[in-house]
Scaffold this active site. Structure first.
Site: not given
Lengths: 750, 168
Positions: A179, A464
């Site tokens: 690079e 319930s």
């Protein structure tokens, strides 16, 4: 105006015309410098915070399955191997033995060094754990926690920071060679490269070529949009010069290796070699081979094109190019080159499994947002530790998905004409009642379809499912005296009209069935409404309501219908209310997050369980003992028929027309609440037993092997007595061994 | 009365009066390894006790939250471990979360089935939790219960003495 005045005016105009742009450039440069320094100094990167599961603890005698251990290791990125002794990051499994090269990691206990261990199994149980070198026996070993997910900002960048010293030398050499060969010589800008690129751009009448140094690439990645304009190049150049002036080459290189874009995983971008090595090879950067490092270097110019996930051939060609360059520059030996060329390219996927528990991550985010800002969560790289059990979570998620489909098909058969776009939903929360820690958490059937988190936001009536609290109030001695009832007390169970505050109310039993009379036990096992209301009246409604409020139910009115569940709860709040039955009468606050640690290892937040007395230890056991009967004989008996054994208890809950189907089920170590219904309250005609219970059964079938098999603790003061089941007194007939507080045992039947 | 008899009586009173009942050392002073060895037949209990042991180290070093984490893990492995509850109570006690401490101690006392010394220690700590919260009648009751479980528990004896208004 005289000549002098005109000259002066001309000078001012020239000054303004020239000075303005100069000032503007100066301000522009200062602004660029500020951006560079603020980014390079202090917090340089935006690191998403990570959420972690509970880590399995291995110990001799544990029944943690061998195959689950191997699956867990794979999800953590450990690679299976046949070679022994195993290296760090690898594991080798043969029947009866798993050898693991544990990686170094940092968890809540601190830093753990890498080590090799051998886990031996026999008869589905861990029999021994020993160190790989020397065979010293180990008695407990905690594995690494598993990443559950991350908190991203809109950029969604994945990153694992590495220090320059941790970057392998061949990789550093490769980056420089590929690079920016003169990185350590130039001052940030490559004049030759820039001129070449500009000439090419000029000829092509558009900006096409890069020609960037590493520093320029870093600036581009840090700040700027990917558009290639002249103004962007100018800004990039200024920022590059600033960076080169203020920072050393090594500092810039370190920033580069952590910032460079190297791939994409769905919506998240992969930045830096640390993250890329995990993404492509499932291992930390320090453990990568020469070939793998060369492949990573080759990605820089075009991650999409050279990704091994897209094309092994292109990836190999690029890798080999990097290797040749390294050899040509004598950065590697011939032998190393040849060996690297022979390496197979086998991308292994990212460490961890993202979004295993999306509703739980949402819940965690809500909890965290009370203490941390969005910026802190999405940028500061916090580590958030939870107690979520990934095996139980998977069992829960699969059970919810499978059973909602199955139940919806049944509902559609029963009820024609339901809108096809409407889907039956469910929520499941499982927690450890002794500590309140959440072990599994599902807020809906499909997160992608609906992010509404029903586990904490679906406010529904429990029906319930509140009856155990009526019973608990009845069984609790008042002011040190005697309780209103015992498990054996006979209650009237006939269709009755009750009068309250000038109004009348006639609760009905399910399907209009009445027993005439029933013991408290039978009333709870069969979920008899009328008998329960009678029990509440006998106890005193204020006492019942007081207990329900202590248990954590909110907005409980002193109306008789409240004892049949006409209040509002969420699945999580119902789970919290039930914890006293398994915790000696102490209510535990649910905990999602146990600790938050920053990137340096400092604890920022710590959560620990709060407990509060709701019931006596003895009464809590009496209720649990009754709820065992719900599963053994009562409305949840299909659990036993489905093969669930062991000491279990539970309670069903159903609201009118089955708009809500509930089941609360528990073993001594795990309490689970399941809700099933439509979001808009469309009737399902599912009961707690035909709906939520079936989902719980599926969950328990999948998770049972991960749970301890033990029994509910019996307090010392409890007295046992054989009584007639139907009559609740001592005499001949079908017998039942019932539990009582001392001095409350029933007498002989008349 | 002959002098030898007087002398003998004097010796009896002297020995009887000056030889107080020796308080028992706190059960906490026992090494956890002994308890682990005793309970090793249950592997979950043994693993859980090792976590409790590690938590004790953190507790001694003042790392309360780390101790709480380890104890919570211990309870995950073995939800009925009374020692885990006991030390969780100690963590809360030291963090001045006294109401919770009192509840955790009574929970652990209920789980110490055959270990009267530990049960007494838990109840005595419960008494101290009440005492520090200003709940004196509850504290007295807890110390009395502790002494019923183990009459030589030092913490309970000292607590009962403080509340009776005199030290031995």
């Amino acid at each position: 105006m005289g000549k002098r005045g005109k000259d002066r005016l001309r000078a001012w105009i020239i000054l303004l015309l020239l000075g303005g742009p100069i000032l503007a450039v100066f301000a522009y440069a200062l602004d660029s410098a500020y951006e560079v320094t603020s980014r390079m100094t202090g917090r340089t990167w935006e690191l998403p915070s990570r959420l972690y599961s509970a880590a399995p603890v291995l110990y001799p005698g544990s029944t943690y399955p061998e195959e689950s251990l191997c699956a867990y290791l794979r999800r953590l990125g450990y690679q299976p191997t046949r070679r022994r002794p195993v290296e760090t990051g690898l594991f080798s499994a043969v029947p009866g033995e798993v050898e693991i090269g544990l990686r170094a990691f940092r968890d809540l206990s601190g830093d753990r060094a890498a080590e090799r261990i051998v886990v031996r199994y026999s008869d589905k149980q861990i029999t021994r754990i020993e160190k790989g070198d020397g065979g010293e026996e180990l008695f407990t070993v905690g594995l690494e926690p598993e990443p559950l997910g991350e908190f991203f900002n809109s950029k969604r960048q994945e990153r694992t920071l590495v220090r320059l010293s941790e970057v392998p030398q061949p990789l550093r050499d490769g980056v420089i060679l590929m690079e920016d060969r003169f990185f350590y010589q130039h001052h940030g800008l490559s004049l030759r490269g820039t001129l070449r690129a500009l000439w090419t751009d000029f000829r092509g009448m558009r900006v096409v070529q890069g020609g960037s140094t590493l520093t320029q690439q870093l600036m581009k990645n840090f700040f700027l949009k990917p558009d290639r304009t002249l103004s962007r190049k100018v800004r990039e150049a200024i920022m590059t010069l600033v960076a080169e002036t203020l920072y050393s080459k090594d500092q810039i290189f370190e920033a580069y290796v952590n910032e460079i874009y190297l791939g994409q995983q769905g919506p998240a971008s992969i930045h830096g070699f640390g993250e890329a090595s995990k993404f492509y090879f499932g291992k930390p950067l320090a453990l990568t081979t020469l070939g793998e490092q060369a492949l990573l270097v080759g990605l820089i110019s075009s991650p999409g094109q050279f990704s091994p996930y897209n094309s092994i051939e292109r990836a190999r060609a690029r890798r080999d190019l990097v290797l040749k360059l390294l050899l040509a520059q004598e950065k590697i030996t011939n032998e190393a080159f040849a060996s690297a060329l022979r390496e197979r390219i086998e991308p292994r996927g990212k460490l961890g499994t993202p979004d295993r528990a999306p509703y739980f991550i949402d819940f965690a985010r809500r909890e965290l947002s009370e203490r941390f800002s969005t910026d802190q969560l999405t940028q500061d790289g916090l580590r958030v530790f939870t107690n979520l059990d990934v095996d139980l979570q998977e069992a829960a998620a699969i059970s919810v998905t499978e059973m909602t489909k199955h139940l919806e098909a049944r509902v559609r058969k029963l009820m024609k004409g339901i809108d096809p776009s409407k889907h039956l939903q469910a929520a499941l929360v499982a927690l450890q009642p002794q500590t309140g820690v959440i072990k599994a958490f599902v807020g809906g059937r499909d997160y992608a379809d609906s992010q509404f988190n029903r586990a904490i936001l679906a406010v529904r009536q429990p029906g319930s499912a509140v009856k155990p609290f009526v019973v608990a109030a009845a069984l609790s001695p008042k002011d040190g005296g005697t309780p209103a009832a015992t498990a054996a007390t006979l209650l009237d169970d006939r269709l009755t009209t009750f009068a309250f505050s000038g109004r009348e109310w006639s609760p009905r039993n399910y399907e209009g069935q009445y027993l005439g009379e029933a013991t408290v036990r039978t009333a709870l096992e069969k979920s008899l409404n009328t008998a329960t209301v009678n029990l509440a009246i006998r106890t005193g409604l204020p006492s019942v309501v007081e207990l329900m409020r202590k248990a954590g139910f909110e907005n409980v009115s002193e109306l008789p219908s409240a004892v049949l569940g006409t209040i509002e709860v969420t699945p999580l709040s119902l789970a919290r209310a039930y914890t006293p039955f398994l915790n000696g009468g102490l209510r535990s606050e649910p905990i999602g997050i146990s600790a938050v640690v920053d990137a340096s290892g400092h604890r920022l937040d710590q959560r620990s369980g709060k407990v509060e007395r709701v019931l006596s230890e003895e009464v809590s056991f009496l209720v649990t003992n009754l709820l065992r009967g719900v599963i053994d004989r009562g409305t949840a008996a299909s659990a036993r028929k489905a093969g669930l054994d062991g000491d279990l208890a539970g309670k069903t809950g159903t609201t009118d027309e089955g708009k809500d189907s509930w089941f609360v089920g528990f073993s001594p170590s795990l309490l689970t609440v399941v809700w099933v219904g439509f979001d808009d309250g469309t009737p399902t005609h599912l009961t707690g037993a035909s709906g939520a219970l079936q989902l719980w059964i599926r969950f328990m079938q999948k998770s049972r092997r991960f749970l301890a098999t033990d029994s509910f603790h019996v307090p010392r003061a409890i007295v046992w007595k054989e009584i007639r089941r139907e009559k609740g007194c001592v005499g001949s007939g079908e017998q039942l061994r019932e539990a009582f507080l001392p001095g409350t045992e029933p007498s002989k039947c008349r | 009365m002959p002098m030898n008899r007087v002398f003998a009586l004097w010796m009896v009173f002297w020995i009887g009066g000056c030889a107080p009942i020796k308080p028992a050392p706190s059960p906490e002073s026992a090494p956890m390894s002994e308890i682990i060895a005793r309970e090793s037949s249950d592997p979950r209990r043994a693993a859980s006790l090792r976590m409790v042991d590690a938590a004790r180290t953190d507790l001694e070093a003042g790392r309360l939250e780390r101790a709480a984490e380890k104890l919570a893990r211990g309870l995950e492995v073995d939800p009925g471990n009374p020692y885990a509850y006991f030390y969780l109570g100690v963590v809360r006690f030291r963090a001045n979360r006294l109401e919770e401490a009192a509840e955790l101690f009574i929970r652990s006392a209920g789980l110490f089935a055959d270990a009267a010394d530990w049960r007494a220690e838990a109840l005595a700590y419960r008494g101290e939790s009440f005492e520090r919260s200003g709940k004196i009648p509850e504290a007295r009751g807890a110390f009395e219960e502790a002494l019923k479980a183990d009459s030589v528990n030092q913490r309970a004896r000292e607590g009962a003495s403080r509340l009776a208004g005199k030290m031995w």
